[in-house]
Write an enzyme that holds these catalytic residues in place. Structure first.
Site, mmCIF file in Angstrom:
data_model
loop_
_atom_site.group_PDB
_atom_site.id
_atom_site.type_symbol
_atom_site.label_atom_id
_atom_site.label_comp_id
_atom_site.label_asym_id
_atom_site.label_seq_id
_atom_site.Cartn_x
_atom_site.Cartn_y
_atom_site.Cartn_z
ATOM 1 N N LYS A 52 0.845 -1.201 0.000
ATOM 2 C CA LYS A 52 0.000 0.000 0.000
ATOM 3 C C LYS A 52 0.880 1.249 0.000
ATOM 4 C CE LYS A 52 -3.694 -2.533 2.270
ATOM 5 N NZ LYS A 52 -4.324 -2.943 3.529
ATOM 6 N N GLN A 96 -3.929 -1.661 9.859
ATOM 7 C CA GLN A 96 -3.902 -2.973 9.218
ATOM 8 C C GLN A 96 -4.477 -4.018 10.173
ATOM 9 O OE1 GLN A 96 -2.925 -3.634 5.951
ATOM 10 N NE2 GLN A 96 -3.728 -5.678 6.375
ATOM 11 N N ASP A 119 -10.630 3.155 4.682
ATOM 12 C CA ASP A 119 -11.088 1.765 4.536
ATOM 13 C C ASP A 119 -12.621 1.699 4.476
ATOM 14 O OD1 ASP A 119 -9.016 -0.047 4.276
ATOM 15 O OD2 ASP A 119 -8.650 -0.213 6.429
#
Ligand SMILES: NC(=O)c1ccc[n+]([C@@H]2O[C@H](COP(=O)([O-])OP(=O)(O)OC[C@H]3O[C@@H](n4cnc5c(N)ncnc54)[C@H](OP(=O)(O)O)[C@@H]3O)[C@@H](O)[C@H]2O)c1
Length: 297
Positions: A52, A96, A119
């Site tokens: 990412k 994460q 997200d």
């Protein structure tokens, strides 16, 4: 002829266009910033975060990475989030998952500033998506939606079966497909581990989206002729190669491609789109937070 949906090519095109949006932000004196937070020693999590961060750099997003010892108290993560929530150079925050057992995932998702929740897992953003007014669509289902769009798949009036009901893929995927508007208006059936006869559901579907994590759970015999098949699954299976394994999806690709009109491969289908749409969300967050009008691809 079956179309093999090329997620790498579609993702590259969108990333190329996103660079244009980053330039517009740059002209307004804004550099989009994405903060990733890793509280895990799991090599897979660490690889995902690096991928990412690398993808961010490639299109001019400033990557900020914070690592927290997995055995540190939960408060250390929350005070990091306090700083990132308040930092004007950070437009997107991503923790994460999974976090260690002593940290409450739900509390973490609630703690992130919803305007920076790229997200799309904060309850406010989940609610907005369900209400048909999304701020951030979660990256994987958003990526699937774009694959369907770019492939010219008609979703309006189509029967779609989503296999999997997780908060990160299955539920938001089904929600996106039932919304009014482009790449929506489908009639959606959600299947899961308690579904009585999965094949009976998939055989009626014009679009099948598999997000289970079980190799070969869908094969050609379970599909209607001409169905569009999107394989979200990523599974490691033993292989006679240097690594000793290979990645496969949830769909038995060879039998499914004989029946499908279009199908995503694994790897090279949904995976590249997930990262692309995370970048997309970060650029959107920067534009929204800084009040800069940008055309998003
Ligand atoms: N390509 C990408 O970018 C990307 C991104 C995210 C995830 N993934 C992959 O997508 C897959 C799913 O991820 P996830 O996070 O959604 O997984 P998850 O949280 O484990 O959810 C899996 C879902 O599959 C359902 N399921 C399990 N066995 C089933 C069966 N026999 N028949 C029908 N449904 C069944 C489960 O049902 P219950 O709810 O009843 O348990 C659950 O809803 C994984 O392989 C993951 O690695 C890929």
């Amino acid at each position: 002829m079956t179309t093999i949906i090329d997620g790498n090519a579609i993702g590259d095109d969108i990333r190329g266009e996103l660079e244009g949006s980053v330039e517009v932000l740059d002209e307004a004196g804004v550099t989009p910033g994405l903060a990733t937070v890793l509280m895990s020693e799991d090599p897979a999590s660490s690889t995902y975060v690096s991928m990412k961060q690398r993808a961010c750099e490639e299109i001019g997003i400033n990557g900020i990475h914070v690592e927290i010892e997995p055995d540190a108290p939960a408060d250390e993560l929350f005070s990091t989030l306090d700083e990132l929530n308040a930092d004007p150079e950070v437009h997107g925050i991503l923790v994460q998952m999974p976090v260690p057992d002593h940290v409450d995932t739900w509390e973490v998702l609630n703690y992130i500033n919803p305007a920076k929740d790229v997200d799309g897992f904060h309850p406010e953003n989940v609610g907005r998506l369900v209400a048909g007014r999304p701020r951030f669509k979660p990256a994987t289902p958003h990526g699937v939606q774009r694959l369907l769009q770019e492939t010219g798949v008609e979703t309006e009036g189509a029967d779609a079966v989503v296999i999997g009901r997780s908060d990160i893929v299955g539920k938001p995927m089904a929600n996106l497909l039932i919304q009014k508007g482009p790449v929506g208006n489908a009639t959606v059936t959600i299947c899961h581990s308690r579904t009585a006869d999965l094949a009976a559901k998939t055989r009626q579907a014009d679009i099948v989206i598999a997000a289970v994590g079980y190799p070969g759970i869908v094969d050609g015999s379970m599909l209607k002729e001409g169905a569009v098949v999107i394989d979200v699954g990523v599974n490691r299976v033993d292989a006679d190669n240097e690594r000793g394994y290979k990645l496969v999806g949830d769909v038995d690709f060879e039998s499914a491609r004989e029946v499908a009109s279009a199908i995503t491969p694994v790897p090279g289908g949904v995976g590249p789109m997930t990262i692309t749409m995370l970048l997309w969300n970060t650029v959107k967050a920067a534009g929204d937070l800084e009040g800069v009008d940008i055309d998003l691809p």
